[in-house]
Every structure is written in C-alpha cells, then in structure tokens.
Design a protein around this motif. Structure first.
Motif, PDB file in Angstrom:
ATOM      1  N   LYS A   1      11.058   0.564  -9.377  1.00  0.00           N
ATOM      2  CA  LYS A   1      11.128   2.509  -9.181  1.00  0.00           C
ATOM      3  C   LYS A   1      11.361   2.875 -10.780  1.00  0.00           C
ATOM      4  O   LYS A   1      10.188   4.125 -11.070  1.00  0.00           O
ATOM      5  CB  LYS A   1      12.215   2.620  -8.868  1.00  0.00           C
ATOM      6  N   THR A   2      12.315   2.608 -11.430  1.00  0.00           N
ATOM      7  CA  THR A   2      12.126   3.460 -12.416  1.00  0.00           C
ATOM      8  C   THR A   2      10.899   3.200 -13.355  1.00  0.00           C
ATOM      9  O   THR A   2      10.858   4.518 -14.093  1.00  0.00           O
ATOM     10  CB  THR A   2      14.269   2.724 -13.919  1.00  0.00           C
ATOM     11  N   ARG A   3      10.731   2.732 -13.979  1.00  0.00           N
ATOM     12  CA  ARG A   3       9.978   1.495 -14.404  1.00  0.00           C
ATOM     13  C   ARG A   3       8.201   2.665 -14.125  1.00  0.00           C
ATOM     14  O   ARG A   3       7.599   2.987 -15.074  1.00  0.00           O
ATOM     15  CB  ARG A   3       8.725   0.571 -14.797  1.00  0.00           C
ATOM     16  N   HIS A   4       8.307   2.603 -12.795  1.00  0.00           N
ATOM     17  CA  HIS A   4       7.232   3.277 -12.751  1.00  0.00           C
ATOM     18  C   HIS A   4       7.081   5.661 -12.387  1.00  0.00           C
ATOM     19  O   HIS A   4       6.065   5.775 -12.103  1.00  0.00           O
ATOM     20  CB  HIS A   4       5.936   3.166 -11.586  1.00  0.00           C
ATOM     21  N   ASN A   5       8.345   5.638 -12.331  1.00  0.00           N
ATOM     22  CA  ASN A   5       8.581   6.438 -12.057  1.00  0.00           C
ATOM     23  C   ASN A   5       8.621   7.228 -10.678  1.00  0.00           C
ATOM     24  O   ASN A   5       7.778   8.170 -10.636  1.00  0.00           O
ATOM     25  CB  ASN A   5       8.599   8.030 -12.700  1.00  0.00           C
ATOM     26  N   ILE A   6       8.827   5.983  -9.716  1.00  0.00           N
ATOM     27  CA  ILE A   6       8.892   6.470  -7.844  1.00  0.00           C
ATOM     28  C   ILE A   6       9.638   7.385  -7.389  1.00  0.00           C
ATOM     29  O   ILE A   6      10.685   7.208  -7.846  1.00  0.00           O
ATOM     30  CB  ILE A   6       8.786   4.789  -7.012  1.00  0.00           C
ATOM     31  N   LYS A   7       9.246   8.145  -6.969  1.00  0.00           N
ATOM     32  CA  LYS A   7      10.238   9.298  -6.536  1.00  0.00           C
ATOM     33  C   LYS A   7       9.775   9.757  -5.198  1.00  0.00           C
ATOM     34  O   LYS A   7       8.427   9.692  -4.422  1.00  0.00           O
ATOM     35  CB  LYS A   7       9.953  10.818  -6.981  1.00  0.00           C
ATOM     36  N   GLY A   8      10.441  10.066  -4.118  1.00  0.00           N
ATOM     37  CA  GLY A   8      10.646  10.510  -2.739  1.00  0.00           C
ATOM     38  C   GLY A   8      10.294   9.350  -2.112  1.00  0.00           C
ATOM     39  O   GLY A   8       9.246   8.759  -0.803  1.00  0.00           O
ATOM     40  N   CYS A   9      10.330   7.690  -2.313  1.00  0.00           N
ATOM     41  CA  CYS A   9       9.382   6.795  -1.528  1.00  0.00           C
ATOM     42  C   CYS A   9      10.330   5.678  -1.604  1.00  0.00           C
ATOM     43  O   CYS A   9      10.970   4.516  -1.162  1.00  0.00           O
ATOM     44  CB  CYS A   9       8.327   5.799  -2.409  1.00  0.00           C
ATOM     45  N   ASP A  10      12.870   6.401  -1.690  1.00  0.00           N
ATOM     46  CA  ASP A  10      13.286   5.699  -1.302  1.00  0.00           C
ATOM     47  C   ASP A  10      13.082   4.465  -0.247  1.00  0.00           C
ATOM     48  O   ASP A  10      13.891   2.805  -0.342  1.00  0.00           O
ATOM     49  CB  ASP A  10      14.304   6.181  -1.570  1.00  0.00           C
ATOM     50  N   ALA A  11      12.614   4.917   1.372  1.00  0.00           N
ATOM     51  CA  ALA A  11      12.797   3.607   2.103  1.00  0.00           C
ATOM     52  C   ALA A  11      11.963   2.811   1.662  1.00  0.00           C
ATOM     53  O   ALA A  11      11.575   2.090   1.900  1.00  0.00           O
ATOM     54  CB  ALA A  11      12.408   4.798   3.373  1.00  0.00           C
ATOM     55  N   VAL A  12      10.493   3.316   0.978  1.00  0.00           N
ATOM     56  CA  VAL A  12       9.702   1.554   1.083  1.00  0.00           C
ATOM     57  C   VAL A  12      10.708   1.047  -0.291  1.00  0.00           C
ATOM     58  O   VAL A  12      10.239  -0.392  -0.207  1.00  0.00           O
ATOM     59  CB  VAL A  12       8.366   2.506   0.406  1.00  0.00           C
ATOM     60  N   ILE A  13      11.238   1.246  -0.948  1.00  0.00           N
ATOM     61  CA  ILE A  13      11.460   0.813  -1.936  1.00  0.00           C
ATOM     62  C   ILE A  13      12.968  -0.140  -1.455  1.00  0.00           C
ATOM     63  O   ILE A  13      13.056  -1.695  -1.530  1.00  0.00           O
ATOM     64  CB  ILE A  13      12.055   1.375  -2.796  1.00  0.00           C
TER      65      ILE A  13
ATOM     66  N   THR B   1       0.431  -1.639  -0.285  1.00  0.00           N
ATOM     67  CA  THR B   1       0.220   0.021  -0.132  1.00  0.00           C
ATOM     68  C   THR B   1       0.657   1.435  -0.562  1.00  0.00           C
ATOM     69  O   THR B   1       0.875   1.739  -0.821  1.00  0.00           O
ATOM     70  CB  THR B   1      -0.786   0.057   1.232  1.00  0.00           C
ATOM     71  N   PRO B   2       1.612   1.163   0.822  1.00  0.00           N
ATOM     72  CA  PRO B   2       2.852   2.878   0.974  1.00  0.00           C
ATOM     73  C   PRO B   2       3.513   3.022  -0.572  1.00  0.00           C
ATOM     74  O   PRO B   2       3.707   3.934  -1.037  1.00  0.00           O
ATOM     75  CB  PRO B   2       3.835   2.728   1.808  1.00  0.00           C
TER      76      PRO B   2
END
Length: 172
Positions: free
Chosen positions: A143-155, A105-106
């Motif tokens: 992270k790259t595929r979905h352009n996820i930003k600001g969620c490094d801790a979750v990753i 979810t996060p």
C-alpha cells in the motif's frame, strides 16, 4: 568522507541484522527461547513466521491450502534445486507464486503499478540453524510502496487471506 559513509552503512547493516535476529529469537527471563510465531519487518515489508515443518513439507502444505481456498498456484520455484543444477549449494529455499483475479484485479484497479508485485509470492526457507521460515510481502508495505489510496478494504482482505493460508501452512 567516503570512509565515514561506508563505516556508517556497515554499522547500519550489522545493527539491522541484529534487530531482525532479536525479533525472531526473543528469550524469556530464564534465557530460554520463547516461540515467536509472527514478526513484521517494516523496513523490508515482510511478514515472517516460523514453521513447524521442513521447507518441502511447508511448501506442499501451503500449495494444497492455497488451492483448497480457490486460488491458483501459478509457479513453484525450488531455488535449491536450481542451484544444484549449476553445481552450487543453497539451503532449502522455495517460492510459491499464487493468486486469484478476484483479489488481484481490484488491487490493480486501485493502483496499477502494484501489478509488479503480483501474483502474490510466499518464500519458505531454511536458515543456518535449520529453522524454517515462511515470509510474504506485507500488504501494508505494498500500500505504501504503490501509494494506494481508498482501497483499505481490499488491502485488509488480502492481509487476512495471506495470514490465513500462511498460519495454516506453518501450524503443527
């Protein structure tokens, strides 16, 4: 022009296969095999580990570890068995789909399109040389595929969890 593009594509495909084989089966100076435990294929976004067990044993062990960590196994697909059901052959190949809403979810709140890649999946398969491999999507790739930003801790947490259950499943 079309023939040139086709030849170039074929050459790229062949060289990609060779480079993957090199990553997974490196030899030492004496020409003997060295054990390559983990490799990341950035182009495919996969983390791959060699297992010390059969496909069935690795999948059973993985499912038990996942559940012991409080995650849920949503599905287990035995592609070999499904192929046999329609009179086709396939080397042992299983996929385990699993997850935990506390982790997924996060990640989806960071970028909802990542839901297409959830729940997590781990592939366990046997190659033509009877070696067993475990592979999963590298969270950095997602992270790259979905352009996820600001969620490094979750990753990072998901990376650690995937590495932990996978390493335990392939270990002796």
């Amino acid at each position: 022009m079309i023939k040139l593009v086709s030849v170039a594509a074929l050459a790229l495909a062949v060289s990609s296969c060779a480079s993957i084989d090199t990553l997974l089966t490196k030899t030492n100076n004496t020409g003997s095999m060295t054990k390559t435990m983990t490799s990341t294929n950035a182009e495919k976004g996969l983390v791959t580990m060699q297992s010390n067990h059969s496909v069935q044993e690795t999948a059973d062990k993985l499912a038990a570890i996942i559940e012991s960590k409080g995650m849920k196994v949503f599905a287990r697909v035995d592609h070999q068995k499904n192929a046999q059901g329609v009179d086709l052959t396939l080397r042992p190949t299983q996929v385990i789909m699993f997850g935990n809403p506390k982790a997924g979810t996060p990640l989806m709140n960071c970028e909802q399109s990542v839901a297409i890649d959830l729940p997590q999946k781990i592939l366990i398969s046997e190659d033509a040389d009877k070696k067993v491999w475990l592979s999963y999507n590298d969270p950095q790739y997602l992270k790259t595929r979905h352009n996820i930003k600001g969620c490094d801790a979750v990753i990072d947490n998901i990376s650690k969890a995937l590495n932990g259950v996978s390493t335990a499943a392939v270990a002796k």
